[in-house]
Design a protein around this motif. Structure first.
Motif, PDB file in Angstrom:
ATOM      1  N   GLU A  54      29.939 -83.099 -55.259  1.00  0.00           N
ATOM      2  CA  GLU A  54      28.823 -83.437 -54.385  1.00  0.00           C
ATOM      3  C   GLU A  54      27.692 -82.415 -54.507  1.00  0.00           C
ATOM      4  O   GLU A  54      26.534 -82.738 -54.250  1.00  0.00           O
ATOM      5  CB  GLU A  54      29.291 -83.548 -52.929  1.00  0.00           C
ATOM      6  N   CYS A  55      28.049 -81.203 -54.894  1.00  0.00           N
ATOM      7  CA  CYS A  55      27.036 -80.183 -55.165  1.00  0.00           C
ATOM      8  C   CYS A  55      26.484 -80.328 -56.579  1.00  0.00           C
ATOM      9  O   CYS A  55      25.270 -80.401 -56.781  1.00  0.00           O
ATOM     10  CB  CYS A  55      27.629 -78.783 -54.977  1.00  0.00           C
ATOM     11  N   GLN A  85      12.723 -75.760 -60.541  1.00  0.00           N
ATOM     12  CA  GLN A  85      13.976 -76.510 -60.481  1.00  0.00           C
ATOM     13  C   GLN A  85      15.178 -75.584 -60.488  1.00  0.00           C
ATOM     14  O   GLN A  85      16.177 -75.839 -59.807  1.00  0.00           O
ATOM     15  CB  GLN A  85      14.060 -77.491 -61.657  1.00  0.00           C
ATOM     16  N   ALA A  86      15.092 -74.485 -61.235  1.00  0.00           N
ATOM     17  CA  ALA A  86      16.198 -73.523 -61.234  1.00  0.00           C
ATOM     18  C   ALA A  86      16.393 -72.926 -59.850  1.00  0.00           C
ATOM     19  O   ALA A  86      17.528 -72.697 -59.410  1.00  0.00           O
ATOM     20  CB  ALA A  86      15.929 -72.415 -62.253  1.00  0.00           C
ATOM     21  N   ALA A  87      15.287 -72.665 -59.153  1.00  0.00           N
ATOM     22  CA  ALA A  87      15.389 -72.130 -57.794  1.00  0.00           C
ATOM     23  C   ALA A  87      16.108 -73.120 -56.888  1.00  0.00           C
ATOM     24  O   ALA A  87      16.932 -72.727 -56.048  1.00  0.00           O
ATOM     25  CB  ALA A  87      14.000 -71.820 -57.244  1.00  0.00           C
ATOM     26  N   PHE A  88      15.805 -74.408 -57.049  1.00  0.00           N
ATOM     27  CA  PHE A  88      16.518 -75.411 -56.250  1.00  0.00           C
ATOM     28  C   PHE A  88      18.008 -75.386 -56.568  1.00  0.00           C
ATOM     29  O   PHE A  88      18.854 -75.376 -55.663  1.00  0.00           O
ATOM     30  CB  PHE A  88      15.965 -76.814 -56.508  1.00  0.00           C
ATOM     31  N   ASP A  89      18.339 -75.402 -57.847  1.00  0.00           N
ATOM     32  CA  ASP A  89      19.747 -75.454 -58.245  1.00  0.00           C
ATOM     33  C   ASP A  89      20.521 -74.248 -57.722  1.00  0.00           C
ATOM     34  O   ASP A  89      21.611 -74.383 -57.159  1.00  0.00           O
ATOM     35  CB  ASP A  89      19.855 -75.507 -59.773  1.00  0.00           C
ATOM     36  N   ILE A  90      19.958 -73.057 -57.930  1.00  0.00           N
ATOM     37  CA  ILE A  90      20.654 -71.848 -57.477  1.00  0.00           C
ATOM     38  C   ILE A  90      20.748 -71.838 -55.958  1.00  0.00           C
ATOM     39  O   ILE A  90      21.795 -71.500 -55.384  1.00  0.00           O
ATOM     40  CB  ILE A  90      19.940 -70.586 -58.002  1.00  0.00           C
ATOM     41  N   GLY A  91      19.650 -72.220 -55.287  1.00  0.00           N
ATOM     42  CA  GLY A  91      19.662 -72.281 -53.829  1.00  0.00           C
ATOM     43  C   GLY A  91      20.660 -73.295 -53.294  1.00  0.00           C
ATOM     44  O   GLY A  91      21.322 -73.058 -52.273  1.00  0.00           O
ATOM     45  N   CYS A  92      20.769 -74.419 -53.984  1.00  0.00           N
ATOM     46  CA  CYS A  92      21.740 -75.453 -53.588  1.00  0.00           C
ATOM     47  C   CYS A  92      23.168 -74.932 -53.724  1.00  0.00           C
ATOM     48  O   CYS A  92      23.996 -75.095 -52.817  1.00  0.00           O
ATOM     49  CB  CYS A  92      21.521 -76.691 -54.455  1.00  0.00           C
ATOM     50  N   MET A  93      23.464 -74.290 -54.828  1.00  0.00           N
ATOM     51  CA  MET A  93      24.796 -73.718 -55.039  1.00  0.00           C
ATOM     52  C   MET A  93      25.141 -72.691 -53.963  1.00  0.00           C
ATOM     53  O   MET A  93      26.234 -72.707 -53.377  1.00  0.00           O
ATOM     54  CB  MET A  93      24.855 -73.021 -56.404  1.00  0.00           C
ATOM     55  N   ILE A  94      24.192 -71.804 -53.727  1.00  0.00           N
ATOM     56  CA  ILE A  94      24.413 -70.723 -52.772  1.00  0.00           C
ATOM     57  C   ILE A  94      24.785 -71.254 -51.398  1.00  0.00           C
ATOM     58  O   ILE A  94      25.692 -70.768 -50.727  1.00  0.00           O
ATOM     59  CB  ILE A  94      23.145 -69.847 -52.669  1.00  0.00           C
ATOM     60  N   ARG A  95      24.080 -72.286 -50.978  1.00  0.00           N
ATOM     61  CA  ARG A  95      24.158 -72.750 -49.597  1.00  0.00           C
ATOM     62  C   ARG A  95      25.236 -73.800 -49.370  1.00  0.00           C
ATOM     63  O   ARG A  95      25.601 -74.100 -48.230  1.00  0.00           O
ATOM     64  CB  ARG A  95      22.783 -73.338 -49.208  1.00  0.00           C
ATOM     65  N   TRP A  96      25.725 -74.413 -50.444  1.00  0.00           N
ATOM     66  CA  TRP A  96      26.500 -75.638 -50.317  1.00  0.00           C
ATOM     67  C   TRP A  96      27.694 -75.520 -49.372  1.00  0.00           C
ATOM     68  O   TRP A  96      27.941 -76.392 -48.545  1.00  0.00           O
ATOM     69  CB  TRP A  96      26.962 -76.130 -51.690  1.00  0.00           C
ATOM     70  N   GLY A 116      17.804 -67.965 -54.435  1.00  0.00           N
ATOM     71  CA  GLY A 116      17.521 -69.084 -55.332  1.00  0.00           C
ATOM     72  C   GLY A 116      16.215 -68.853 -56.068  1.00  0.00           C
ATOM     73  O   GLY A 116      16.148 -68.912 -57.302  1.00  0.00           O
ATOM     74  N   GLY A 117      15.164 -68.566 -55.311  1.00  0.00           N
ATOM     75  CA  GLY A 117      13.864 -68.307 -55.915  1.00  0.00           C
ATOM     76  C   GLY A 117      13.801 -66.981 -56.641  1.00  0.00           C
ATOM     77  O   GLY A 117      13.242 -66.879 -57.739  1.00  0.00           O
ATOM     78  N   ALA A 223      18.023 -75.441 -47.965  1.00  0.00           N
ATOM     79  CA  ALA A 223      17.538 -74.104 -48.313  1.00  0.00           C
ATOM     80  C   ALA A 223      17.129 -74.038 -49.777  1.00  0.00           C
ATOM     81  O   ALA A 223      16.161 -73.352 -50.133  1.00  0.00           O
ATOM     82  CB  ALA A 223      18.599 -73.056 -48.015  1.00  0.00           C
ATOM     83  N   GLY A 224      17.856 -74.738 -50.646  1.00  0.00           N
ATOM     84  CA  GLY A 224      17.453 -74.814 -52.046  1.00  0.00           C
ATOM     85  C   GLY A 224      16.084 -75.448 -52.177  1.00  0.00           C
ATOM     86  O   GLY A 224      15.239 -75.011 -52.962  1.00  0.00           O
TER      87      GLY A 224
END
Length: 262
Positions: A54-55, A85-96, A116-117, A223-224
């Motif tokens: 889902e992540c 887009q990388a900031a979104f991906d990393i932020g999504c992973m971090i927060r999931w 993420g950013g 957050a991502g």
């Protein structure tokens, strides 16, 4: 005070954050050491999240197969993306998984969401510099950026409650990321003021997705979304996009009157 002076006055908060983001010196060894632990912990949270489809379904380029020269890498994956887009991906992973650091004050939040950013832009800057025969950023640079983002988001949260007005705390992620990333990209104090104004004018998501009957998975990527938006606004500002002087205090149209009930 004459009318001209009022028109030309910039919201003080923007000036204070910009001065800190650009010229602030981190002299506390404890702060840097804490930032190192934050980095380790945050990356661990992101790596664990990669076990959950889902992540991972949210990760990768918007258009499959896109190749970005000197792009930012997403830890734990093969993706090399544009820094937004990388900031979104990393932020999504971090927060999931909802495990990364928490700060509780008038507003609550997770300041490490800003990584993420910060990580995306750090890698983008470093790879671009290396391609041009220049020195990359050091991890010390990254740790200093982490401290500044934590301080900006954390201090804003001390006395400003967004959730009381139905707004989501990720606004402070967008604000902190935009300021720190703009400075990392070489932004001046005036440019950081501009990007901060854009972040506040951009507004905040509603907290709808955090509360029944509408609780949903957006809370894991919000957050991502915020940190990547901060990167986007910073990059626009560095290209010369204008800012606004009183996004907070403008009568009737400013953030304080419209969203914070004065």
């Amino acid at each position: 005070m004459n009318k001209t002076a009022v028109v030309n006055q910039t919201d003080q908060l923007l000036e204070e954050i910009a001065a800190y983001a650009v010229d602030g010196e981190i002299t506390s060894k404890e702060a840097i050491e804490t930032a190192r632990y934050v980095l380790i912990d945050t990356l661990g949270c992101g790596m664990l999240a990669l076990n959950f489809p889902e992540c991972t379904k949210h990760l990768g380029p918007i258009v499959p197969g896109t190749v970005v020269p000197n792009g930012a890498r997403v830890p734990g994956t093969s993706f090399v993306l544009d820094p937004v887009q990388a900031a979104f991906d990393i932020g999504c992973m971090i927060r999931w998984l909802d495990y990364n650091d928490t700060w509780l004050a008038q507003e609550w939040g997770h300041p490490s969401d800003n990584l993420g950013g910060i990580l995306a832009v750090s890698d983008y800057i470093s790879r671009t510099r290396l391609a041009n025969g220049e020195e990359p950023l050091t991890m010390n640079d990254v740790l200093h950026a982490i401290v500044k983002a934590h301080e900006i988001q954390g201090v804003l949260a001390l006395e400003n409650c967004l959730n009381r007005n139905g707004l989501d705390h990720v606004l402070f992620v967008k604000v902190a990321t935009s300021a720190v990333v703009c400075a990392m990209l070489g932004g001046t104090k005036e440019e950081v003021q501009h990007v901060l104004s854009q972040a506040f004018v951009d507004n905040s998501p509603l907290r709808t997705y955090r509360h029944a009957p509408n609780t949903g998975s957006r809370k894991s990527w919000a957050a991502g979304d915020a940190t990547s938006r901060g990167v986007r606004l910073a990059m626009m500002t560095r290209k010369g996009e204008m800012g606004y002087q009183t996004p907070l205090s403008a009568e009737k149209w400013g953030f304080e009157d419209v969203l914070m009930k004065g």
